[in-house]
Design a protein around this motif. Structure first.
Motif, PDB file in Angstrom:
ATOM      1  N   GLY A 843     -65.248 -49.981 -57.163  1.00  0.00           N
ATOM      2  CA  GLY A 843     -66.593 -50.077 -56.600  1.00  0.00           C
ATOM      3  C   GLY A 843     -66.621 -50.364 -55.121  1.00  0.00           C
ATOM      4  O   GLY A 843     -67.673 -50.261 -54.482  1.00  0.00           O
ATOM      5  N   ALA A 844     -65.464 -50.730 -54.537  1.00  0.00           N
ATOM      6  CA  ALA A 844     -65.417 -51.071 -53.110  1.00  0.00           C
ATOM      7  C   ALA A 844     -64.964 -49.917 -52.241  1.00  0.00           C
ATOM      8  O   ALA A 844     -65.040 -49.997 -51.018  1.00  0.00           O
ATOM      9  N   GLY A 845     -64.480 -48.817 -52.837  1.00  0.00           N
ATOM     10  CA  GLY A 845     -63.921 -47.730 -52.058  1.00  0.00           C
ATOM     11  C   GLY A 845     -64.970 -46.731 -51.598  1.00  0.00           C
ATOM     12  O   GLY A 845     -66.072 -46.645 -52.152  1.00  0.00           O
ATOM     13  N   ASP A 846     -64.621 -45.951 -50.573  1.00  0.00           N
ATOM     14  CA  ASP A 846     -65.467 -44.811 -50.224  1.00  0.00           C
ATOM     15  C   ASP A 846     -65.619 -43.911 -51.447  1.00  0.00           C
ATOM     16  O   ASP A 846     -66.728 -43.493 -51.798  1.00  0.00           O
ATOM     17  N   LEU A 847     -64.497 -43.615 -52.079  1.00  0.00           N
ATOM     18  CA  LEU A 847     -64.509 -42.952 -53.381  1.00  0.00           C
ATOM     19  C   LEU A 847     -63.768 -43.834 -54.368  1.00  0.00           C
ATOM     20  O   LEU A 847     -62.669 -44.321 -54.077  1.00  0.00           O
ATOM     21  N   GLY A 848     -64.361 -44.031 -55.532  1.00  0.00           N
ATOM     22  CA  GLY A 848     -63.735 -44.829 -56.579  1.00  0.00           C
ATOM     23  C   GLY A 848     -63.572 -44.007 -57.837  1.00  0.00           C
ATOM     24  O   GLY A 848     -64.452 -43.204 -58.195  1.00  0.00           O
ATOM     25  N   PHE A 849     -62.430 -44.185 -58.505  1.00  0.00           N
ATOM     26  CA  PHE A 849     -62.131 -43.418 -59.714  1.00  0.00           C
ATOM     27  C   PHE A 849     -61.787 -44.393 -60.840  1.00  0.00           C
ATOM     28  O   PHE A 849     -60.980 -45.305 -60.645  1.00  0.00           O
ATOM     29  N   VAL A 850     -62.375 -44.182 -62.023  1.00  0.00           N
ATOM     30  CA  VAL A 850     -62.140 -45.050 -63.169  1.00  0.00           C
ATOM     31  C   VAL A 850     -61.651 -44.207 -64.338  1.00  0.00           C
ATOM     32  O   VAL A 850     -62.332 -43.240 -64.743  1.00  0.00           O
ATOM     33  N   GLY A 851     -60.500 -44.560 -64.882  1.00  0.00           N
ATOM     34  CA  GLY A 851     -59.934 -43.793 -65.978  1.00  0.00           C
ATOM     35  C   GLY A 851     -60.804 -43.803 -67.216  1.00  0.00           C
ATOM     36  O   GLY A 851     -61.318 -44.843 -67.631  1.00  0.00           O
ATOM     37  N   THR A 852     -60.968 -42.633 -67.833  1.00  0.00           N
ATOM     38  CA  THR A 852     -61.740 -42.506 -69.068  1.00  0.00           C
ATOM     39  C   THR A 852     -61.244 -41.252 -69.792  1.00  0.00           C
ATOM     40  O   THR A 852     -60.183 -40.710 -69.457  1.00  0.00           O
ATOM     41  N   LYS A 853     -61.986 -40.794 -70.780  1.00  0.00           N
ATOM     42  CA  LYS A 853     -61.678 -39.539 -71.472  1.00  0.00           C
ATOM     43  C   LYS A 853     -62.962 -38.741 -71.616  1.00  0.00           C
ATOM     44  O   LYS A 853     -64.059 -39.305 -71.638  1.00  0.00           O
ATOM     45  N   THR A 854     -62.822 -37.417 -71.717  1.00  0.00           N
ATOM     46  CA  THR A 854     -63.988 -36.559 -71.917  1.00  0.00           C
ATOM     47  C   THR A 854     -63.608 -35.416 -72.854  1.00  0.00           C
ATOM     48  O   THR A 854     -62.421 -35.176 -73.108  1.00  0.00           O
ATOM     49  N   ARG A 855     -64.610 -34.777 -73.359  1.00  0.00           N
ATOM     50  CA  ARG A 855     -64.381 -33.679 -74.295  1.00  0.00           C
ATOM     51  C   ARG A 855     -64.633 -32.342 -73.599  1.00  0.00           C
ATOM     52  O   ARG A 855     -65.681 -32.133 -72.989  1.00  0.00           O
ATOM     53  N   LEU A 856     -63.648 -31.465 -73.699  1.00  0.00           N
ATOM     54  CA  LEU A 856     -63.795 -30.083 -73.234  1.00  0.00           C
ATOM     55  C   LEU A 856     -63.712 -29.187 -74.462  1.00  0.00           C
ATOM     56  O   LEU A 856     -62.629 -28.964 -75.007  1.00  0.00           O
ATOM     57  N   GLY A 857     -64.849 -28.741 -74.909  1.00  0.00           N
ATOM     58  CA  GLY A 857     -64.870 -27.987 -76.150  1.00  0.00           C
ATOM     59  C   GLY A 857     -64.463 -28.878 -77.304  1.00  0.00           C
ATOM     60  O   GLY A 857     -65.069 -29.927 -77.552  1.00  0.00           O
ATOM     61  N   GLU A 858     -63.403 -28.491 -78.000  1.00  0.00           N
ATOM     62  CA  GLU A 858     -62.900 -29.298 -79.111  1.00  0.00           C
ATOM     63  C   GLU A 858     -61.814 -30.263 -78.685  1.00  0.00           C
ATOM     64  O   GLU A 858     -61.343 -31.069 -79.491  1.00  0.00           O
ATOM     65  N   GLU A 859     -61.430 -30.208 -77.425  1.00  0.00           N
ATOM     66  CA  GLU A 859     -60.293 -31.002 -76.952  1.00  0.00           C
ATOM     67  C   GLU A 859     -60.760 -32.226 -76.172  1.00  0.00           C
ATOM     68  O   GLU A 859     -61.669 -32.143 -75.346  1.00  0.00           O
ATOM     69  N   VAL A 860     -60.119 -33.374 -76.445  1.00  0.00           N
ATOM     70  CA  VAL A 860     -60.364 -34.588 -75.665  1.00  0.00           C
ATOM     71  C   VAL A 860     -59.298 -34.681 -74.584  1.00  0.00           C
ATOM     72  O   VAL A 860     -58.094 -34.637 -74.876  1.00  0.00           O
ATOM     73  N   VAL A 861     -59.720 -34.804 -73.318  1.00  0.00           N
ATOM     74  CA  VAL A 861     -58.776 -34.803 -72.210  1.00  0.00           C
ATOM     75  C   VAL A 861     -58.973 -36.053 -71.355  1.00  0.00           C
ATOM     76  O   VAL A 861     -60.028 -36.703 -71.387  1.00  0.00           O
ATOM     77  N   LEU A 862     -57.956 -36.392 -70.560  1.00  0.00           N
ATOM     78  CA  LEU A 862     -58.047 -37.503 -69.624  1.00  0.00           C
ATOM     79  C   LEU A 862     -59.012 -37.145 -68.501  1.00  0.00           C
ATOM     80  O   LEU A 862     -59.062 -35.999 -68.041  1.00  0.00           O
ATOM     81  N   ALA A 863     -59.753 -38.173 -68.051  1.00  0.00           N
ATOM     82  CA  ALA A 863     -60.800 -37.904 -67.068  1.00  0.00           C
ATOM     83  C   ALA A 863     -61.027 -39.147 -66.221  1.00  0.00           C
ATOM     84  O   ALA A 863     -60.402 -40.194 -66.424  1.00  0.00           O
ATOM     85  N   VAL A 864     -61.949 -39.014 -65.266  1.00  0.00           N
ATOM     86  CA  VAL A 864     -62.364 -40.153 -64.451  1.00  0.00           C
ATOM     87  C   VAL A 864     -63.883 -40.137 -64.296  1.00  0.00           C
ATOM     88  O   VAL A 864     -64.509 -39.073 -64.298  1.00  0.00           O
ATOM     89  N   ASP A 865     -64.460 -41.342 -64.170  1.00  0.00           N
ATOM     90  CA  ASP A 865     -65.805 -41.476 -63.631  1.00  0.00           C
ATOM     91  C   ASP A 865     -65.658 -41.684 -62.131  1.00  0.00           C
ATOM     92  O   ASP A 865     -64.724 -42.363 -61.675  1.00  0.00           O
ATOM     93  N   ILE A 866     -66.558 -41.096 -61.353  1.00  0.00           N
ATOM     94  CA  ILE A 866     -66.447 -41.164 -59.901  1.00  0.00           C
ATOM     95  C   ILE A 866     -67.560 -42.030 -59.330  1.00  0.00           C
ATOM     96  O   ILE A 866     -68.738 -41.867 -59.673  1.00  0.00           O
ATOM     97  N   TYR A 867     -67.166 -42.957 -58.461  1.00  0.00           N
ATOM     98  CA  TYR A 867     -68.100 -43.791 -57.701  1.00  0.00           C
ATOM     99  C   TYR A 867     -67.980 -43.410 -56.231  1.00  0.00           C
ATOM    100  O   TYR A 867     -66.899 -43.038 -55.755  1.00  0.00           O
ATOM    101  N   ALA A 868     -69.092 -43.517 -55.516  1.00  0.00           N
ATOM    102  CA  ALA A 868     -69.076 -43.160 -54.098  1.00  0.00           C
ATOM    103  C   ALA A 868     -69.904 -44.151 -53.302  1.00  0.00           C
ATOM    104  O   ALA A 868     -70.903 -44.682 -53.781  1.00  0.00           O
ATOM    105  N   GLY A 869     -69.457 -44.403 -52.054  1.00  0.00           N
ATOM    106  CA  GLY A 869     -70.266 -45.189 -51.124  1.00  0.00           C
ATOM    107  C   GLY A 869     -70.032 -46.675 -51.141  1.00  0.00           C
ATOM    108  O   GLY A 869     -70.839 -47.432 -50.604  1.00  0.00           O
TER     109      GLY A 869
END
Length: 935
Positions: A843-869
């Motif tokens: 939350g303190a960075g110009d860009l912040g990345f937080v590890g998570t997972k997301t679904r692409l079709g039937e597949e669950v893949v590694l992902a990030v939530d992005i914070y900015a500012g």
């Protein structure tokens, strides 16, 4: 010193006159006159002028560097000289002398404590307890000289030494006289009141003049004077009653008792502990544990006691003295029964009138009433309803016993960690014995899960399920400063036990992984031998106190916070009270105009400011990264000076420990208590604990944020050289090389940064060319791309069970991609957290990345939530949820190019983001990756 805000007095109709000295009273006319000649009338008046320090007839007390120890001004002047001194002599072995001696040795001075008599604290201790106390002090590094008469303070204009009556001389840079007090009776004498040692008062606390009362250290009652807090509080209550209702209530004198406040010493005394002819003495001594207990009995009643080492049961003994009841049924075990392991029986022995909390005079009956009639079901409920247990905390265990006896239904929602702590706190002796057994047996699989996965973390030992069979230790490094010797030991341990890996964390700490269980004692012992600790670097404790790595060195460093962060650390390190917080707690102290530590995202943020020409800190509280998302700390509208920082931090910790939520670990950071109370109530609670009104915030002096890069000129004419460590990782050999380079070219120290790099400071200009030619800087260059230099990344899934993504490798891949595409013209801070816990401070960075997972079709893949500012001014906004890791490079590049094309002149990335808001940014990124890639 103000114990309330000025507004508090005004709201209650109190006219507060400050800086007006009263010269004398005219009791017959009921008038008083000030030194300035102003007249005031009164109906009734109270004299509470306190005492003055007694200065013995010692030659040379007028030299510069001689101080008394009585007022806030005394403390400030002592601190000013102590910063440039090496040796101090404290004359006087009473309570104040011992406290100031310990304070001076804590800030690094060589201290000698000198006492005229052969017994320390002779008003409170017998010879045996004094001898044990002397041993305690000597273990702390204080030299103690007893039976020494100070004859002269040596030197010219300033102190150079001390000469004793036996002719011995010792060197000193400052001398503190803590040789007792004398009642301040000037007003009484000037007004014609009866004065002996003090202003004489009767049992109504009225002086020899009608309607003129007196309380405190200035009075003499029945031939006695008092210099401790408890008797004076009793006087105040009687006096207040008589002022309002007339002379109805009598003051019969007070039982005096004392508990030593010097860290590391448990000491208590009460009553008449010096036996007289015909008295009985009951005593217990365990020299191995340094435990001494003594009671003086007169006519089968206890009249005095001294406890050293283990003071459990002191409330019980104090009540026996106060009540005067016979001991027939209590003998022979009354003196030791509270230190002999057995089932809980203390509650049964207490009568309703017996005091449980001496600090706030709360009886057992009042606590039981709060439970039975006030619906108190927890320690917090009892504290809120009665104030018991909210001061020193010594009665908390007894309150818990009362709760267990009288509460039939406790609150349903108690979190698992609180249950583990209550069942057996890691600092309890039983767990320490268990830990030693685990080390000896060497089988990590046989350690119970609650011990292995939870309790060991209080000692900085982390079992990570991602690396079965191995442990990690986290090493506390206040303000990020490591000596040459400390760095060498870390490198050696890493090579021997940790696969040659060293990690620098985002809180300026060191992490060593891959340690097998049998090797942990050797690792911990080696670290301790060079002054390093792993204590309380995990779980519900105060984590490493961070500060500018170039504090006191950089040209824009206005307050050197190095010693201050160490002093704050001493508040809590090794103390169970502060190792039992509701949740983890972070503190940052920034004394520089560059914020290189993301200070506002800490539970306590002390931020460089100036008020009325004095440097200090504005106070912000409640910053966090995890527990529901990043939040910038809340402005408390408080300004403090550096010498006030330790007391403020202690007060905030005490408030949080007492009132913080212990039921829901998702909502029990300090931020949530502030949200519940509001700023005004929290501020008032702080002011009550520091006994004064706190001024409003000053002008903030911080103007920049981020890592200082390259070769940095320092205020002493030398330079600091940055060595970049990609995502905080460095090999043991390289770490040893860095230490050797600091010895060869610098000042035998390295400084670790929140951005997971290191500095070699204090390099003379003539040494720079040779230093920069060293091979070390090929692997760890002084200047890298602004993306890699300003990248923060926590461990990730490779070595952390909480991590969702690998993280460090991802962070470096993205930083190098951006460096190749965008060049080095603009500095961007990239903060990566492997999970929502937020160890990478996303939350303190110009860009912040937080590890998570997301679904692409039937597949669950590694992902990030992005914070900015994110910045020192505000937390970052979530602009994207569930972006696949494979798309991060091109999305980040798109976002930063959009900024460069659309920003206003001189506009930072953070201000750009908050100006345009999250929606245009999300639309931009959706267009880049397609609607199917996001949730």
């Amino acid at each position: 010193i103000y114990i309330r805000r000025w507004q508090w007095y005004e709201e209650r109709g109190v006219r507060l006159e400050v800086g007006r000295r009263v010269d004398r009273l005219f009791p017959k006319k009921k008038m008083l006159v000030t030194e300035d000649g102003d007249l005031y009338s009164y109906d009734k008046i109270v004299i509470a002028t306190g005492s003055r320090p007694f200065i013995p007839p010692i030659k040379g007390t007028d030299r510069k560097g001689v101080f008394t120890y009585r007022t806030a001004d005394d403390v400030f002047r002592i601190l000013d000289l102590a910063r440039v001194s090496e040796r101090a002599v404290v004359v006087g072995g009473g309570l104040l002398g011992l406290e100031v001696a310990k304070a001076l040795v804590d800030i690094g001075l060589e201290v000698t404590l000198v006492h005229l008599l052969d017994t320390l604290m002779e008003q409170q201790l017998d010879r045996t307890a004094s001898d044990l106390l002397k041993g305690d002090l000597e273990k702390m590094g204080i030299r103690v000289l007893l039976g020494k008469k100070t004859q002269e303070i040596l030197g010219g204009r300033k102190v150079e030494g001390v000469r004793f009556a036996d002719g011995e001389e010792i060197e000193a840079d400052l001398v503190i006289l803590a040789t007792g007090i004398r009642p301040n009776t000037d007003v009484g004498k000037n007004s014609g009141l009866e004065v002996r040692r003090g202003i004489v008062v009767d049992d109504y606390l009225e002086t020899s003049a009608s309607d003129v009362y007196a309380v405190g250290e200035c009075i003499e009652h029945r031939g006695r004077t008092y210099g401790l807090v408890a008797p004076i509080m009793e006087q105040v209550k009687v006096c207040a009653h008589n002022l309002i209702h007339g002379n109805r209530k009598r003051y019969e004198g007070s039982l005096t008792y004392a508990m030593l406040k010097v860290a590391g010493i448990n000491l208590f005394s009460a009553g008449d502990f010096r036996e007289k002819e015909g008295d009985e003495v009951v005593s217990y001594m365990d020299t191995g544990r340094s435990v001494y207990r003594k009671a003086v009995l007169r006519n089968n009643k206890i009249v005095g006691t001294v406890l050293h080492g283990d003071i459990r049961g002191n409330n019980y003994l104090l009540d026996l003295i106060r009540s005067g009841r016979e001991l027939s049924e209590e003998r022979p075990y009354f003196l030791i029964k509270h230190i002999v392991p057995r089932e809980e029986v203390e509650v049964e022995e207490l009568r309703d009138t017996d005091t449980v909390c001496n600090c706030n005079a709360v009886s057992k009956g009042e606590i039981v009433k709060a439970i039975l009639e006030g619906s108190a079901r927890s320690l917090e409920d009892v504290q809120n309803l009665t104030k018991a247990g909210t001061s020193c905390g010594g009665c908390v265990e007894l309150i818990e016993q009362i709760l267990r006896k009288y509460v039939t239904e406790r609150p349903e929602r108690v979190n698992r960690i609180e249950l583990i702590k209550k069942e057996l706190h890691p600092f309890d002796e039983e767990f320490r014995r268990r830990m030693e057994r685990y080390f000896e047996e060497g089988s990590w699989e046989s350690i119970p899960e609650e011990d292995r996965d939870v309790r060991l973390k209080w000692f900085g030992i982390f079992y990570r399920k991602a690396t079965p069979g191995y442990f990690m230790v986290r090493v506390r490094v206040p303000n990020g400063r490591l000596t040459y010797e400390q760095a060498k030991v870390i490198a050696l341990l890493s090579e021997r036990f940790c696969r040659g890996e060293v990690e620098v964390t985002s809180r300026q700490q060191i992490q060593l992984r891959w340690i097998e269980l049998p090797h942990l004692p050797e690792v911990l012992g080696a670290l301790e031998s060079v002054g390093l600790s792993t204590l309380q670097t995990g779980m519900d404790s105060v984590r490493n106190v961070t500060g500018d790595p170039l504090t006191g060195l950089a040209e824009d460093s206005l307050i050197d916070t190095l010693r201050l962060t160490q002093d704050i650390t001493r508040i809590f390190l090794g103390r169970k009270r502060y190792a039992d917080l509701p949740r983890k707690f972070n503190i940052a102290v920034l004394g520089s105009r560059t914020d290189s530590i993301n200070a506002p995202f800490n539970d306590i943020c002390l931020y460089l400011a100036e008020r009325e020409g004095r440097l200090g800190f504005n106070v912000y509280l409640g910053g966090k990264m995890g527990s529901g998302g990043p939040v910038r700390a809340i402005d408390m509208d408080i300004f403090i000076e550096p010498h006030e920082a330790v007391d403020l931090c202690r007060s905030v910790l005490d408030i949080y420990s007492t009132f913080g939520n212990r039921e829901n670990r998702n909502r029990n950071r300090l931020y949530f208590l502030l949200q519940e109370w509001g700023v005004d109530r929290f501020r008032e609670e702080i002011e009550q604990r520091v006994y004064r009104s706190l001024p409003p915030k000053g002008e903030e002096l911080v103007v920049r944020q981020g890592e200082r890069e390259g070769i940095i000129p320092l205020r002493n004419g030398t330079f600091a050289v940055l060595a970049t460590l990609p995502a905080g990782k460095i090999g043991a050999r390289s770490f040893r090389t860095a230490a050797e380079l600091s010895r060869r070219y610098g000042s035998r120290e390295i400084r670790l940064s929140v951005y997971q790099n290191l500095y070699i400071p204090n390099v003379p200009e003539e040494n720079l060319p040779r230093l920069l030619e060293e091979e070390f800087f090929v692997e760890h260059p002084v200047t890298d791309s602004p993306f890699t230099t300003h990248t923060v990344a926590c461990a990730g899934s490779d070595t952390c069970a909480y991590g969702v993504i690998p993280n460090k490798a991802d962070a470096l891949r993205v930083a190098r991609h951006l460096a190749g595409k965008l060049g080095s013209g603009t500095s961007f801070r990239l903060h990566w957290s492997g999970c929502a816990k937020g160890c990478g401070q996303h939350g303190a960075g110009d860009l912040g990345f937080v590890g998570t997972k997301t679904r692409l079709g039937e597949e669950v893949v590694l992902a990030v939530d992005i914070y900015a500012g994110g910045s020192a001014e505000r937390e970052g906004m979530k602009i994207f949820q569930g972006l696949p890791l494979s798309a991060v490079e091109r999305v980040a590049e798109k976002l930063l190019r959009f900024y460069e094309e659309n920003r206003q002149e001189g506009e930072s990335f953070s201000r750009f983001v908050h100006r345009i808001g999250p929606d245009p940014l999300k639309a931009l990124l959706l267009e880049e990756v397609g609607l199917g890639a996001v949730r």
